[in-house]
Design a protein around this motif. Structure first.
Motif, PDB file in Angstrom:
ATOM      1  N   THR A 384     -34.684 -12.282  -6.363  1.00 34.52           N
ATOM      2  CA  THR A 384     -34.478 -10.874  -6.981  1.00 34.52           C
ATOM      3  C   THR A 384     -33.626  -9.951  -6.186  1.00 34.52           C
ATOM      4  O   THR A 384     -33.783  -8.842  -6.588  1.00 34.52           O
ATOM      5  N   GLU A 385     -33.111 -10.513  -5.061  1.00 40.27           N
ATOM      6  CA  GLU A 385     -32.196  -9.579  -4.377  1.00 40.27           C
ATOM      7  C   GLU A 385     -30.991  -9.420  -5.220  1.00 40.27           C
ATOM      8  O   GLU A 385     -30.337 -10.339  -5.824  1.00 40.27           O
ATOM      9  N   THR A 386     -30.115  -8.207  -5.182  1.00 42.02           N
ATOM     10  CA  THR A 386     -29.229  -7.780  -5.831  1.00 42.02           C
ATOM     11  C   THR A 386     -28.168  -7.208  -5.029  1.00 42.02           C
ATOM     12  O   THR A 386     -27.049  -7.076  -5.641  1.00 42.02           O
ATOM     13  N   TYR A 387     -28.354  -7.240  -3.776  1.00 40.81           N
ATOM     14  CA  TYR A 387     -27.178  -6.520  -2.929  1.00 40.81           C
ATOM     15  C   TYR A 387     -25.947  -7.469  -2.778  1.00 40.81           C
ATOM     16  O   TYR A 387     -24.847  -7.144  -2.793  1.00 40.81           O
ATOM     17  N   SER A 388     -26.113  -9.043  -3.069  1.00 42.22           N
ATOM     18  CA  SER A 388     -25.087  -9.722  -3.033  1.00 42.22           C
ATOM     19  C   SER A 388     -24.265  -9.670  -4.381  1.00 42.22           C
ATOM     20  O   SER A 388     -22.825  -9.942  -4.131  1.00 42.22           O
ATOM     21  N   SER A 428     -24.824  -4.384   2.885  1.00 43.09           N
ATOM     22  CA  SER A 428     -23.968  -3.278   2.298  1.00 43.09           C
ATOM     23  C   SER A 428     -22.624  -3.462   3.101  1.00 43.09           C
ATOM     24  O   SER A 428     -22.411  -3.715   4.272  1.00 43.09           O
ATOM     25  N   LEU A 429     -21.549  -2.819   2.289  1.00 36.19           N
ATOM     26  CA  LEU A 429     -20.226  -2.960   3.171  1.00 36.19           C
ATOM     27  C   LEU A 429     -19.876  -1.489   3.831  1.00 36.19           C
ATOM     28  O   LEU A 429     -18.902  -1.484   4.594  1.00 36.19           O
ATOM     29  N   SER A 433     -17.274  -1.754  10.189  1.00 36.61           N
ATOM     30  CA  SER A 433     -15.746  -1.264  10.778  1.00 36.61           C
ATOM     31  C   SER A 433     -14.803  -1.815  10.008  1.00 36.61           C
ATOM     32  O   SER A 433     -14.833  -2.847   9.078  1.00 36.61           O
ATOM     33  N   VAL A 434     -13.701  -1.073  10.237  1.00 39.92           N
ATOM     34  CA  VAL A 434     -12.413  -1.751   9.413  1.00 39.92           C
ATOM     35  C   VAL A 434     -12.256  -3.152   9.786  1.00 39.92           C
ATOM     36  O   VAL A 434     -12.102  -4.155   9.010  1.00 39.92           O
ATOM     37  N   GLU A 435     -12.456  -3.406  11.119  1.00 37.58           N
ATOM     38  CA  GLU A 435     -12.121  -4.717  11.507  1.00 37.58           C
ATOM     39  C   GLU A 435     -12.982  -5.948  10.954  1.00 37.58           C
ATOM     40  O   GLU A 435     -13.073  -7.128  10.674  1.00 37.58           O
ATOM     41  N   ASP A 436     -14.498  -5.330  11.094  1.00 40.70           N
ATOM     42  CA  ASP A 436     -15.622  -6.307  10.632  1.00 40.70           C
ATOM     43  C   ASP A 436     -15.366  -6.540   9.197  1.00 40.70           C
ATOM     44  O   ASP A 436     -15.557  -7.524   8.651  1.00 40.70           O
TER      45      ASP A 436
END
Length: 511
Positions: A384-388, A428-429, A433-436
């Motif tokens: 039921t997880e939707t974040y992916s 979440s994105l 950081s930009v690097e990560d």
């Protein structure tokens, strides 16, 4: 292997058990799935200490092996309570729902009390179930023969209120390749017994239908590659059907007004699919399956079925000496009901079983691993997880105006499932950081997007062999743009086994 075993013990102390030959030797002669064995081991273990006498006593009391002694206890008037595998079967001639105890070879004159049936409609459907039951013997009355009556039932669900967010947070303590090894040990396999990362990846792909709703797949390969072991042992939410399948068993039983297996499981796998047969209403069933595979809902005889259950077809195909398929048209072994291009196109992915090793004693894992029953509940929770799914929508770009919709939906669903399986801690994105973010994009491309495209491409190629019109339904070009310009995704290849990503993996917060 000691390294990953020790790390599992340290990280998942509340969820891990130590699997060894001596432990599993306690279950010798008993046909118990892994999720039941692991629950019992966990119940009687504290760290590396194990109460073996307690396990033996529990097995003797709750899981008897001797049918004669069990029947004698019933004849003497005892209300017998055991935890067992049961097979439910509607008996129209008797006007009742019967059950059998296959592990005790007791198959006749056993029925379920109507109240018990009414209270457990979601679980006591035709087919195999695991649960705790109480039985009593009902003596003969007049011309009515004596029989055994099930007077209580409780589904096998020993773990309640598990903290899955805590479980998920521990994922970031492992690199991606380490996490793949964790998954393999949980499935019961020794990671070092796999020759390549590609073969490891093919094995964990079997978990996708468990963690993402309505994933439909086909897996064909050699014998002894562990198909039945995986789908029969890892989770009570899985169900394997072989031989003949009836409409009542699969969809709905009009006599008992019970939904079939498709309503009450996360995954149904049709095993030995080349010998699979259905009842006489094949045309009606084909229409139902065509709608269900497409949308997760369908109607049959005015009964509307809505379910998140995925469907799988598993079977064996002939291979060359180099362990490659003899024929390119894998679909030729499928039953006629599935061989049209319209039906095959509704399956999202193909698992190439020839990339997996044949299971031998050397593949069986001994060491610390996540309790299979805990892991089963975790997979069920993650459905039921939707974040992916949101991550895919944010990262992956393609031409929505021209893309063939089933290719696009399939790649999205498969990549989402891989992301849930491998990166559940990335929710979440926005705060990266930009690097990560750039490193995660590389990881996502390698471990989610490219494998999803490849898995779907197998289905596409089979559809083209059946129906020439599919040559026009080309795969869309999926891209993950970087901060400046798009990064084209090349033609699908096997999972890269270089250490480049693994090195990056160890140096940033994205694992």
């Amino acid at each position: 292997m000691n390294t990953i075993s020790n790390k599992i013990q340290e990280t998942f102390a509340d969820y891990a058990i130590c699997k060894d030959r001596a432990a599993y030797g306690l279950f010798a002669g008993r046909n118990l799935p892994t999720f039941v064995k692991d629950y019992i081991l966990n119940r009687f273990s504290k760290g590396e200490e194990r109460d073996e006498d307690g396990i033996r006593e529990y097995l003797a009391a709750k899981m008897p092996q001797n049918s004669d002694s069990l029947m004698m206890r019933l004849l003497e008037g005892e209300n017998v309570n055991i935890t067992t595998r049961i097979v439910v079967k509607t008996k129209l001639d008797d006007g009742m729902v019967a059950f059998m105890l296959p592990d005790l070879n007791i198959t006749a004159n056993m029925f379920i009390q109507p109240k018990v049936l009414a209270d457990n409609k979601a679980d006591l459907v035709d087919g195999e179930n695991w649960g705790n039951i109480t039985m009593q013997y009902m003596p003969p009355e007049g011309r009515k023969k004596g029989y055994v009556l099930m007077t209580s039932y409780k589904s096998f669900n020993p773990y309640k209120n598990l903290d899955f967010e805590d479980f998920i947070s521990k994922r970031e303590l492992f690199s991606t390749e380490e996490w793949i090894d964790v998954l393999l040990t949980t499935m019961g396999y020794t990671p070092d017994s796999f020759d390549t990362l590609e073969s490891k990846f093919a094995m964990i792909t079997r978990l996708l239908p468990a963690i993402e709703p309505n994933v439909n797949f086909i897996e064909l390969g050699p014998k002894s590659s562990g198909k039945s072991y995986t789908y029969n042992n890892l989770s009570q939410y899985f169900r394997m059907i072989s031989g003949k399948c009836t409409r009542a068993q699969l969809i709905y039983n009009h006599a008992t007004k019970q939904y079939g297996a498709i309503k009450n499981h996360d995954l149904i796998v049709f095993d030995e699919v080349s010998t699979l047969s259905f009842d006489d209403r094949t045309g009606e069933l084909q229409g139902f399956l065509k709608s269900y595979l497409e949308a997760g809902n369908a109607s049959l005889s005015n009964i509307k079925i809505v379910s998140s259950c995925g469907l799988g077809l598993a079977g064996n195909i002939a291979l060359t000496e180099d362990m490659q398929p003899v024929n390119e048209d894998f679909q030729s072994i499928l039953p006629d009901i599935f061989r049209s291009s319209a039906m095959m196109d509704r399956f999202h992915l193909f698992i190439p079983g020839w990339k997996l090793p044949k299971i031998s004693e050397g593949q069986i894992y001994y060491g610390w691993a996540i309790d299979a029953e805990v892991f089963s509940e975790y997979l069920h929770y993650m459905r039921t997880e939707t974040y992916s799914q949101n991550i895919f929508d944010e990262l992956v770009k393609y031409d929505k105006k021209t893309a063939y919709v089933r290719h696009a939906k399939s790649v999205r669903k498969i990549a989402t499932a891989y992301c849930k399986l491998l990166f559940p801690h990335i929710k979440s994105l926005d705060e990266m950081s930009v690097e990560d973010l750039n490193i995660f994009k590389k990881l996502y491309t390698e471990y989610c997007l490219l494998p999803a495209i490849e898995a779907r491409s197998y289905i596409y190629e089979q559809c083209k062999l059946v129906d020439g019109e599919y040559k026009h339904n080309t795969m869309p070009e999926f891209t993950i743009p970087d901060n400046e310009e798009p990064t084209d995704v090349e033609e699908p290849t096997a999972v890269d086994q270089s250490d480049e990503v693994g090195e990056d993996d160890q140096t940033v917060g994205v694992n």
